[in-house]
Write a protein that holds these residues in place. Structure first.
Motif, PDB file in Angstrom:
ATOM      1  N   GLU A  88      18.946  -4.929  12.849  1.00 32.62           N
ATOM      2  CA  GLU A  88      18.045  -4.951  14.002  1.00 32.62           C
ATOM      3  C   GLU A  88      17.541  -3.536  14.339  1.00 32.62           C
ATOM      4  N   THR A  89      16.243  -3.419  14.582  1.00 30.85           N
ATOM      5  CA  THR A  89      15.637  -2.152  14.983  1.00 30.85           C
ATOM      6  C   THR A  89      15.858  -1.925  16.477  1.00 30.85           C
ATOM      7  N   PRO A  90      15.635  -0.689  16.944  1.00 24.72           N
ATOM      8  CA  PRO A  90      15.719  -0.465  18.392  1.00 24.72           C
ATOM      9  C   PRO A  90      14.779  -1.383  19.173  1.00 24.72           C
ATOM     10  N   GLU A  91      13.601  -1.644  18.613  1.00 23.37           N
ATOM     11  CA  GLU A  91      12.651  -2.524  19.297  1.00 23.37           C
ATOM     12  C   GLU A  91      13.211  -3.943  19.428  1.00 23.37           C
ATOM     13  N   ARG A  92      13.852  -4.420  18.359  1.00 23.55           N
ATOM     14  CA  ARG A  92      14.425  -5.757  18.390  1.00 23.55           C
ATOM     15  C   ARG A  92      15.600  -5.813  19.358  1.00 23.55           C
ATOM     16  N   ALA A  94      15.985  -4.056  22.098  1.00 24.79           N
ATOM     17  CA  ALA A  94      15.417  -4.085  23.445  1.00 24.79           C
ATOM     18  C   ALA A  94      14.827  -5.451  23.762  1.00 24.79           C
ATOM     19  N   GLU A  95      14.185  -6.065  22.772  1.00 25.91           N
ATOM     20  CA  GLU A  95      13.575  -7.380  22.949  1.00 25.91           C
ATOM     21  C   GLU A  95      14.633  -8.436  23.266  1.00 25.91           C
ATOM     22  N   ARG A  99      14.999 -10.556  26.720  1.00 29.46           N
ATOM     23  CA  ARG A  99      14.768 -12.001  26.645  1.00 29.46           C
ATOM     24  C   ARG A  99      15.958 -12.817  27.131  1.00 29.46           C
ATOM     25  N   LYS A 106      25.248  -2.902  19.923  1.00 26.20           N
ATOM     26  CA  LYS A 106      24.660  -2.763  18.590  1.00 26.20           C
ATOM     27  C   LYS A 106      25.647  -2.086  17.657  1.00 26.20           C
ATOM     28  N   GLU A 121      19.386   7.048  19.095  1.00 31.67           N
ATOM     29  CA  GLU A 121      18.228   6.193  19.353  1.00 31.67           C
ATOM     30  C   GLU A 121      18.668   4.819  19.844  1.00 31.67           C
ATOM     31  N   VAL A 125      18.617   1.915  23.986  1.00 29.77           N
ATOM     32  CA  VAL A 125      18.215   0.523  24.211  1.00 29.77           C
ATOM     33  C   VAL A 125      19.394  -0.442  24.318  1.00 29.77           C
TER      34      VAL A 125
END
Length: 220
Positions: A88-92, A94-95, A99, A106, A121, A125
């Motif tokens: 999972e990326t940082p964006e994922r 956070a998503e 949600r 993580k 990084e 998140v």
């Protein structure tokens, strides 16, 4: 009360959950990853989670799970935290956190100093970090392989969020791991099993005792 917080991962039965609670652990991990011998279906996981007393945090370990998978999981199983153990990326991260409204831990695999770069990084998140041994390239599982890494890599380091040490821990080495790294939280799965995927209740109790025992001062 001990300053060390313990997570026992890979529980499969309500009896496992009760033993973990009695041992004084703070987190109980349930695995939702079909290749793992610790994987649970949703109904079984619900039964195991419902056995947890108030105050024992129920953590769901998932690997690159889709929104649909997570929707089904949180609808069926009472949970306190999601542990993301895939790529999972940082964006994922956070998503998912936004949600589903649950705290997110993580996992980051570490083999050498270069693997530490993503920790800062991710700490922006995620609510917590789990620093685990990086699995070999041919490994079937992203964690729970009973492997450790050079603990000196994370000794005395600090990140923006709480972190947990994992990877190859057992009742025999957890006190030394805590001493070397100054970790305040530790996670174990294979280190408290009698056979792969089956928890040993005596080993769970021994691990918790070893992790939470007051440190013995070293003679100078």
């Amino acid at each position: 009360m001990s300053a060390i917080r313990v997570k026992i991962c890979g529980l499969k039965t309500p009896e496992d959950m009760l033993v973990v609670a009695k041992a004084g652990a703070h987190y109980a991990g349930l695995v939702f990853y079909p290749p793992s011998p610790r994987n649970l279906d949703l109904q079984t996981a619900r039964d195991v989670a419902l056995a947890a007393p108030v105050g024992l945090a129920k953590v769901a370990l998932v690997v690159d799970a889709s929104d649909d998978d997570l929707d089904a999981l949180v609808a069926e199983v009472p949970l306190d935290m999601l542990q993301l153990h895939g790529s999972e990326t940082p964006e994922r991260v956070a998503e998912i956190r936004a949600r589903f409204g649950l705290p997110v831990m993580k996992a980051i695999g570490v083999a050498d100093e270069g693997d530490l770069a993503g920790l800062m990084e991710m700490s922006l998140v995620a609510d917590q970090l789990l620093i685990d041994a990086k699995p070999p390239k041919n490994a079937d599982l992203p964690g729970g392989n009973g492997l450790s890494f050079d603990w000196r890599l994370v000794a005395q380091r600090r990140w923006l969020k709480p972190w947990m040490l994992a990877g190859g821990l057992s009742a025999e080495n957890v006190a030394e791991a805590i001493r070397l790294t100054n970790a305040r939280q530790v996670d174990v799965s294979s280190g408290v099993e009698s056979v792969r995927g089956i928890k040993d209740h005596g080993k769970i109790a021994a691990f918790a005792r070893a992790a939470m025992a007051p440190p013995i001062p070293r003679l100078r």
